[in-house]
Design an enzyme around this catalytic site. Structure first.
Site, short mmCIF file in Angstrom:
data_model
loop_
_atom_site.label_atom_id
_atom_site.label_comp_id
_atom_site.label_asym_id
_atom_site.label_seq_id
_atom_site.Cartn_x
_atom_site.Cartn_y
_atom_site.Cartn_z
N GLU A 217 0.84 -1.21 0.00
CA GLU A 217 0.00 0.00 0.00
C GLU A 217 0.87 1.26 0.00
O GLU A 217 0.69 2.16 0.83
CB GLU A 217 -0.99 -0.04 1.17
CG GLU A 217 -1.83 -1.31 1.11
CD GLU A 217 -2.82 -1.49 2.25
OE1 GLU A 217 -2.85 -0.65 3.17
OE2 GLU A 217 -3.59 -2.47 2.19
N GLU A 320 -4.44 -9.29 -1.23
CA GLU A 320 -4.78 -9.06 0.18
C GLU A 320 -6.22 -8.59 0.29
O GLU A 320 -6.60 -7.57 -0.27
CB GLU A 320 -3.84 -8.03 0.82
CG GLU A 320 -3.98 -8.01 2.33
CD GLU A 320 -3.11 -6.96 3.01
OE1 GLU A 320 -1.91 -6.89 2.70
OE2 GLU A 320 -3.65 -6.22 3.84
#
Ligand SMILES: *[C@@H]1O[C@H](CO)[C@@H](O)[C@H](O)[C@H]1NC(C)=O
Ligand SMILES: *[C@@H]1O[C@H](CO)[C@@H](O)[C@H](O)[C@H]1NC(C)=O
Ligand SMILES: *[C@@H]1O[C@H](CO)[C@@H](O)[C@H](O)[C@H]1NC(C)=O
Ligand SMILES: *[C@@H]1O[C@H](CO)[C@@H](O)[C@H](O)[C@H]1NC(C)=O
Ligand SMILES: *[C@@H]1O[C@H](CO)[C@@H](O)[C@H](O)[C@H]1NC(C)=O
Length: 487
Positions: A217, A320
């Site tokens: 991220e 994820e």
């Protein structure tokens, strides 16, 4: 939205429906025989952080990585049969480097501090004392337990470079959360770190990583070392592009030219689109696979990201996914949207064991305590036990239907959910050249999101002509296996 349903109501429904003559369905979906949304690579799970706490538990390895049934808390649990494990290269060590020690966020959660194998900059040689290969034994143990049970795709991923490569020496991020935290003179060193682990794992652990992901991220601005609860590091897209180039070179120079560089594990589909569009052609040519996280849930442009990936000839993973809805309803909804619009070739859940509804099994990674198997676990098993590696993903025809085809066994798998009032769902197989055999049994398995059935199997459904149908209580997800199907 969470639903509650009493067991009495479900029993009443079952009695009532048994008396309903099966005449027609309330909703019909037509399964496509011509789509090819890719060859399924598998379902998986990330090992950090739960395997740091529970990495020696062979019963948990059986539950997550085999399809056999395991007794847990007195209950027989059908294994998920996950075949992908993501191994986290940690960023923490407690030695001093040049007189400096790791800076730790006051809010860090201890179970989320993952050990770094590289503990200082003085040598890149994995046999030198700058490397400590004995740390992180539990996560590594679960990795080998997974492999022993049939997992065959492994990814190495990083949440932050080792702390001593970071500008503020804090592996939870920069002091504002939105600034790059990797020192510019360590862009290559972060790549050296990951490539060295990949090489060491191949030589010493019997683990060949299919891919290496250097970021987690990275465009998000919440990687704040002063408040962070976990490891994290912001990288803007030009820094990502530089690190991707180094990672490709460092893997190649270690004889790992077939190991993919995956990127960028952005938090949302839309961020993955904007990052991909700004990486530049050199970096994108070095990316072997696009990884994206599913935290945009029902939002975002999955279809745009798929177009970019397929246009660039890259495979795509949802690497994820997680949320706090223990009922399984959100997971099923979003996984089905992924199949229909994102078309990943793999789908990886985040924490197998966690609290607050996030875990497939409820547990506390800090106190190393385990609780109940979540209803979400059984909902996920409806997919993982039936959509298996090597199957071709077809268009199930709706946002509530997923289809996969095993061309060797001539078996069609359908997983469907009903979010409306209790009703029949009708499956139209008329597009197939052989839509199974009329009158043949279609075994089914059912989980009721929220509460109720937990992967219960029935032999009571039969093909009629080119169709079959089944009764779905509200919130039910069912898997069907149709034999003797030819595209
Ligand atoms: C460590 O200290 C040496 C000697 O003072 C210096 O040359 C080097 O740049 C320092 N390294 C780091 C990473 O701070
Ligand atoms: C990205 O970060 C690098 C290093 O901090 C910086 O030099 C560069 O200007 C940044 N690029 C953008 C577009 O912000
Ligand atoms: C762990 O256990 C301690 C002592 O029982 C308790 O105070 C703490 O809240 C627990 N931690 C979590 C995250 O539940
Ligand atoms: C199916 O999902 C897509 C993507 O989220 C959405 O655009 C579309 O409106 C949905 N279709 C229906 C019938 O709900
Ligand atoms: C359904 O039939 C199969 C094949 O005969 C059998 O193995 C399975 O146990 C049956 N399941 C149920 C729930 O009866």
């Amino acid at each position: 939205m969470k639903r509650t349903m009493s067991r009495e109501w479900i029993l009443g429904l079952a009695l009532t429906t048994a008396m309903v003559p099966i005449v027609s369905a309330d909703l019909t979906t037509t399964i496509s025989s011509t789509t090819n949304w890719g060859t399924w690579e598998g379902f998986g799970v990330s090992l950090a952080w739960w395997a740091k706490a529970f990495g020696t538990r062979t019963d948990l390895a059986d539950i997550f990585f085999s399809t056999k049934s395991t007794t847990y808390n007195g209950q027989s649990i059908p294994g998920l049969g996950l075949t992908i494990a993501r191994y986290n290269a940690g960023a923490c060590s407690w030695n001093t480097v040049n007189g400096s020690a790791m800076v730790v966020s006051p809010d860090i959660i201890a179970s989320r501090q993952m050990d770094s194998y590289w503990i200082d900059w003085s040598s890149t040689s994995p046999s030198s004392s700058s490397w400590s290969w004995s740390v992180d034994a539990n996560q590594r143990n679960m990795l080998s337990l997974a492999k022993a049970r049939g997992a065959n795709i492994f990814e190495l991923f990083s949440n932050s470079p080792p702390w001593w490569m970071c500008l503020n020496h804090n592996p939870s991020g920069s002091n504002d959360g939105s600034s790059n935290n990797l020192q510019s003179w360590n862009y290559d060193q972060h790549a050296v770190y990951l490539a060295t682990i990949a090489e060491y794992a191949a030589q010493n652990w019997g683990i060949s990583f299919q891919s290496v992901e250097a970021f987690n991220e990275p465009s998000s601005d919440w990687w704040n070392g002063e408040t962070g609860t976990q490891e994290g590091c912001h990288f803007n897209s030009s820094t990502q592009a530089t690190v991707i180039g180094y990672l490709r070179s460092e893997l190649n120079s270690r004889g790992l030219s077939s190991t993919l560089v995956s990127a960028s594990d952005e938090n949302t589909y839309d961020l993955a689109v904007s990052t991909w569009n700004s990486l530049g052609s050199t970096a994108t040519s070095n990316v072997g696979r696009i990884n994206v996280h599913g935290y945009q849930y029902t939002g975002g442009r999955r279809d745009t990201l798929y177009s970019l990936a397929s246009g660039a000839g890259k495979r795509l993973w949802n690497s994820e996914y997680g949320e706090s809805d223990a009922t399984g309803e959100e997971l099923v909804t979003n996984l089905m949207l992924d199949f229909r619009w994102l078309h990943p070739t793999a789908w990886v859940y985040w924490q197998a064991i966690d609290g607050s509804g996030w875990g497939l099994i409820d547990g506390d990674n800090d106190n190393v305590s385990l609780g109940a198997v979540s209803q979400k676990y059984f909902a996920l098993s409806q997919f993982t036990r039936h959509i298996r590696p090597g199957m071709r993903i077809l268009d199930g025809g709706s946002n509530y239907t997923v289809a996969a085809y095993d061309s060797t066994a001539h078996k069609l798998v359908i997983v469907a959910a009903n979010w409306g009032t209790a009703q029949y769902l009708n499956f139209d197989l008329s597009k197939f050249s052989t839509p199974g055999v009329s009158g043949a049994l279609v075994p089914r398995w059912i989980t009721q999101t929220g509460s109720g059935d937990q992967y219960v199997s029935y032999n009571d459904t039969y093909i009629s002509g080119t169709k079959f149908w089944s009764y779905f209580p509200t919130g039910a997800v069912q898997s069907f296996e149709v034999s003797n199907v030819v595209l």
